[in-house]
Design a protein around this motif. Structure first.
Motif, PDB file in Angstrom:
ATOM      1  N   MET A   1      -3.010 -18.336   6.403  1.00 45.11           N
ATOM      2  CA  MET A   1      -1.796 -17.732   6.569  1.00 45.11           C
ATOM      3  C   MET A   1      -2.872 -16.396   7.843  1.00 45.11           C
ATOM      4  O   MET A   1      -3.935 -15.594   6.763  1.00 45.11           O
ATOM      5  CB  MET A   1      -1.848 -16.765   4.905  1.00 45.11           C
ATOM      6  N   GLY A   2      -2.038 -15.708   8.764  1.00 46.82           N
ATOM      7  CA  GLY A   2      -2.153 -14.864   9.498  1.00 46.82           C
ATOM      8  C   GLY A   2      -2.574 -13.678   9.058  1.00 46.82           C
ATOM      9  O   GLY A   2      -2.048 -13.981   7.767  1.00 46.82           O
ATOM     10  N   ILE A   3      -3.382 -12.576   9.881  1.00 47.84           N
ATOM     11  CA  ILE A   3      -3.004 -11.273   9.408  1.00 47.84           C
ATOM     12  C   ILE A   3      -1.419 -10.481   9.625  1.00 47.84           C
ATOM     13  O   ILE A   3      -0.917 -10.571  10.253  1.00 47.84           O
ATOM     14  CB  ILE A   3      -3.968 -10.314  10.669  1.00 47.84           C
ATOM     15  N   PRO A   4      -1.218  -9.921   8.249  1.00 48.99           N
ATOM     16  CA  PRO A   4       0.251  -9.078   7.853  1.00 48.99           C
ATOM     17  C   PRO A   4       0.536  -8.515   9.454  1.00 48.99           C
ATOM     18  O   PRO A   4      -0.626  -8.250   9.616  1.00 48.99           O
ATOM     19  CB  PRO A   4       0.146  -8.711   6.980  1.00 48.99           C
ATOM     20  N   ASN A   5       1.637  -8.995   9.841  1.00 45.20           N
ATOM     21  CA  ASN A   5       2.385  -8.168  10.857  1.00 45.20           C
ATOM     22  C   ASN A   5       3.181  -6.540  10.656  1.00 45.20           C
ATOM     23  O   ASN A   5       3.746  -6.241  11.576  1.00 45.20           O
ATOM     24  CB  ASN A   5       2.921  -8.765  11.861  1.00 45.20           C
ATOM     25  N   ASP A   6       2.949  -6.274   9.219  1.00 50.78           N
ATOM     26  CA  ASP A   6       4.260  -5.467   8.792  1.00 50.78           C
ATOM     27  C   ASP A   6       2.977  -3.973   8.144  1.00 50.78           C
ATOM     28  O   ASP A   6       3.510  -3.420   7.646  1.00 50.78           O
ATOM     29  CB  ASP A   6       5.028  -5.536   7.567  1.00 50.78           C
ATOM     30  N   ILE A   7       1.570  -4.299   8.891  1.00 52.94           N
ATOM     31  CA  ILE A   7       0.738  -3.157   8.725  1.00 52.94           C
ATOM     32  C   ILE A   7       0.700  -1.917   9.372  1.00 52.94           C
ATOM     33  O   ILE A   7       0.801  -2.080  10.462  1.00 52.94           O
ATOM     34  CB  ILE A   7      -0.178  -3.413   8.276  1.00 52.94           C
ATOM     35  N   LYS A   8       1.493  -0.568   8.488  1.00 53.72           N
ATOM     36  CA  LYS A   8       1.388   0.552   9.785  1.00 53.72           C
ATOM     37  C   LYS A   8       0.157   1.017   9.939  1.00 53.72           C
ATOM     38  O   LYS A   8      -0.826   0.994  10.039  1.00 53.72           O
ATOM     39  CB  LYS A   8       2.399   1.104   8.765  1.00 53.72           C
ATOM     40  N   LYS A   9       0.332   2.219  11.212  1.00 54.22           N
ATOM     41  CA  LYS A   9      -0.471   2.365  11.760  1.00 54.22           C
ATOM     42  C   LYS A   9      -1.777   3.031  11.419  1.00 54.22           C
ATOM     43  O   LYS A   9      -2.414   3.525  12.027  1.00 54.22           O
ATOM     44  CB  LYS A   9      -0.524   2.692  13.490  1.00 54.22           C
ATOM     45  N   LEU A  10      -1.074   4.036   9.755  1.00 52.67           N
ATOM     46  CA  LEU A  10      -1.785   4.873   8.989  1.00 52.67           C
ATOM     47  C   LEU A  10      -1.647   4.525   8.000  1.00 52.67           C
ATOM     48  O   LEU A  10      -1.533   3.919   7.246  1.00 52.67           O
ATOM     49  CB  LEU A  10      -1.088   6.457   9.242  1.00 52.67           C
ATOM     50  N   GLY A  11      -3.533   4.230   7.762  1.00 54.60           N
ATOM     51  CA  GLY A  11      -3.727   3.755   6.624  1.00 54.60           C
ATOM     52  C   GLY A  11      -4.560   4.811   5.514  1.00 54.60           C
ATOM     53  O   GLY A  11      -5.225   6.080   5.820  1.00 54.60           O
ATOM     54  N   PHE A  12      -4.855   5.332   3.863  1.00 49.14           N
ATOM     55  CA  PHE A  12      -4.690   5.961   3.533  1.00 49.14           C
ATOM     56  C   PHE A  12      -6.077   5.455   3.268  1.00 49.14           C
ATOM     57  O   PHE A  12      -6.889   4.759   1.570  1.00 49.14           O
ATOM     58  CB  PHE A  12      -3.671   6.074   2.267  1.00 49.14           C
ATOM     59  N   GLY A  13      -7.168   6.142   3.222  1.00 50.12           N
ATOM     60  CA  GLY A  13      -9.022   5.858   3.248  1.00 50.12           C
ATOM     61  C   GLY A  13      -8.706   6.463   2.332  1.00 50.12           C
ATOM     62  O   GLY A  13      -8.287   8.090   1.761  1.00 50.12           O
ATOM     63  N   LEU A  14      -9.704   5.973   0.250  1.00 51.11           N
ATOM     64  CA  LEU A  14      -9.274   6.365  -0.351  1.00 51.11           C
ATOM     65  C   LEU A  14     -11.110   7.196  -0.509  1.00 51.11           C
ATOM     66  O   LEU A  14     -11.052   7.217  -1.773  1.00 51.11           O
ATOM     67  CB  LEU A  14      -9.226   5.598  -1.618  1.00 51.11           C
ATOM     68  N   MET A  15     -11.966   7.372  -0.114  1.00 46.21           N
ATOM     69  CA  MET A  15     -13.269   7.771  -0.073  1.00 46.21           C
ATOM     70  C   MET A  15     -13.030   9.172  -0.643  1.00 46.21           C
ATOM     71  O   MET A  15     -13.917   9.509  -1.043  1.00 46.21           O
ATOM     72  CB  MET A  15     -14.112   7.615   1.892  1.00 46.21           C
ATOM     73  N   ARG A  16     -12.256   9.837   0.097  1.00 48.70           N
ATOM     74  CA  ARG A  16     -12.765  11.861  -0.018  1.00 48.70           C
ATOM     75  C   ARG A  16     -11.310  11.713  -0.776  1.00 48.70           C
ATOM     76  O   ARG A  16     -10.042  13.220  -0.036  1.00 48.70           O
ATOM     77  CB  ARG A  16     -12.441  12.192   1.006  1.00 48.70           C
ATOM     78  N   LEU A  17     -11.098  11.776  -1.994  1.00 47.84           N
ATOM     79  CA  LEU A  17      -9.647  11.685  -3.123  1.00 47.84           C
ATOM     80  C   LEU A  17      -9.663  13.999  -3.302  1.00 47.84           C
ATOM     81  O   LEU A  17     -10.975  13.892  -3.891  1.00 47.84           O
ATOM     82  CB  LEU A  17      -9.872  10.459  -3.826  1.00 47.84           C
ATOM     83  N   PRO A  18      -9.176  14.072  -3.703  1.00 50.29           N
ATOM     84  CA  PRO A  18      -8.962  15.167  -4.451  1.00 50.29           C
ATOM     85  C   PRO A  18      -9.585  15.616  -5.269  1.00 50.29           C
ATOM     86  O   PRO A  18      -9.553  14.488  -6.190  1.00 50.29           O
ATOM     87  CB  PRO A  18      -7.544  15.745  -3.825  1.00 50.29           C
ATOM     88  N   LYS A  19     -10.152  16.793  -5.583  1.00 48.39           N
ATOM     89  CA  LYS A  19     -10.542  16.610  -6.994  1.00 48.39           C
ATOM     90  C   LYS A  19     -10.945  18.072  -7.855  1.00 48.39           C
ATOM     91  O   LYS A  19      -9.829  18.376  -7.191  1.00 48.39           O
ATOM     92  CB  LYS A  19     -11.731  16.173  -6.836  1.00 48.39           C
TER      93      LYS A  19
END
Length: 371
Positions: A1-19
């Motif tokens: 199974m190949g990499i999905p082709n419906d991933i959007k160009k902006l990803g949500f990085g969860l390293m610096r979530l609000p505190k």
């Protein structure tokens, strides 16, 4: 199974979530997740090593949305607090429990490069990752790297099973001799691997770049945020699967969504503007250290020379003393001596290919960070 082709160009990085205080603000994170998904985006990136992040995304995303409606990535940092192979592989079980996700769409061997690469080899975690794929616990196996282009080439040559690679790429580091964004990107392209981009805003520093750079960007698009140029620069590159933005507020989320929702690429004029911004950055006088560390090899005091220069350069460029000082305490140099330990012998200067006046620059580091 190949990499999905419906991933959007902006990803949500969860390293610096609000505190709120020391704890992640779950309610604000829920609002951010809702806005992100409502705008049509679908890629979330967490890690075992991001304190509280996996638990937060369980509450904000996994327990509130159908599992098939998003892609979730996490990472295995086998070089952190692992005494045995069992300690390392247990990270996956911990991540599954903390997220409640059932499986991970993307699973990364975390932060390869230098001695960190060896740990994954020693415990044969690549083969283990493929076993986890067969069990359905991982859909796609890859890795993230803070490495030189030569190191990256060696990893991808040894492990063609890697389906993707995550790299630090931004317009400030594109031609950096230490980060090697462009060179690493070209290696990934040579091997035919999709690229996930991390640090497009360089940990937030390109949201407030030097004034000369800000003037160029604001003159071109007064209505656009300075940070938006950095994200769009990364998203414009060919072969990029998604660009991770470590958003830490609803406002940052809304800004990112405003220009990425309908993003189809940069115009020729926008690329020219970014080229001018890169020239303005390059014109700022910096210590011409390439982190070759020949100086460190001959230093009798084992001083963190190149790290001191990286810190001084960061302070010059961005005026962020806290971030600059953190450079002096990274894992690569944690056991080395501070600039104040210099005895002035000059052996380092004889070994430096860039002919840097190392002793004088170390005095500046002492004044900046040890005063």
């Amino acid at each position: 199974m190949g990499i999905p082709n419906d991933i959007k160009k902006l990803g949500f990085g969860l390293m610096r979530l609000p505190k709120v205080g020391e704890d992640i603000d779950i309610e604000q994170t829920k609002v951010m997740v809702d806005k992100f998904l409502a705008a049509g985006f679908n890629y979330f990136d967490t890690a075992w090593a991001y304190a509280g992040s996996e638990d937060a995304i369980r509450q904000a995303l996994v327990e509130r949305y159908p599992r098939e409606s998003y892609y979730l990535a996490t990472k295995n940092a086998a070089w952190i607090k692992c005494e045995t192979r069992e300690d390392a592989v247990e990270q996956l079980e911990t991540s599954l429990k903390q997220t409640g996700a059932g499986y991970f769409d993307f699973y990364l061997l975390h932060n390869l490069g230098q001695t960190r690469t060896e740990v994954f080899e020693k415990w044969d975690l690549w083969a283990w990752g493929l076993e986890m794929k067969e069990k359905g616990l991982i859909k796609h196996l890859g890795f993230s790297a803070h490495a030189t282009a030569d190191e990256l080439d060696a990893i991808l040559t040894a492990h063609p099973e890697a389906e993707f690679v995550q790299l630090q790429i931004n317009y400030a580091d594109w031609d950096s001799e230490s980060i090697q964004s462009r060179k690493c990107y070209e290696v990934a392209r040579k091997h035919g691997k999709p690229v996930i981009i991390m640090e497009p805003v360089k940990g937030g520093l390109l949201a407030t770049p030097p004034e000369s750079v800000q003037k160029i960007l604001k003159a071109a698009e007064p209505e656009s945020s300075v940070a938006s140029w950095a994200v769009r620069y990364a998203a414009d590159l060919e072969g990029v699967l998604t660009v991770l933005s470590g958003m830490s507020s609803v406002e940052q989320m809304e800004d990112n969504l405003s220009y990425m929702k309908d993003f189809t690429g940069l115009t020729a004029a926008q690329r020219q503007t970014l080229a001018e911004a890169q020239k303005a950055l390059a014109a700022i006088p910096l210590i011409p250290c390439t982190s070759c560390d020949y100086c460190a090899k001959v230093c009798p005091m084992d001083i963190k020379i190149s790290a001191s220069f990286s810190a001084l350069n960061m302070l010059t460029l961005y005026g962020n003393h806290e971030r600059a000082k953190a450079t002096l305490n990274g894992p690569r140099v944690k056991d080395k001596q501070p600039a104040s330990a210099c005895i002035g012998c000059g052996a380092c200067e004889g070994a430096c290919p860039q002919h840097i006046s190392i002793r004088e620059e170390l005095k500046k580091a002492v004044a900046a960070f040890e005063g």
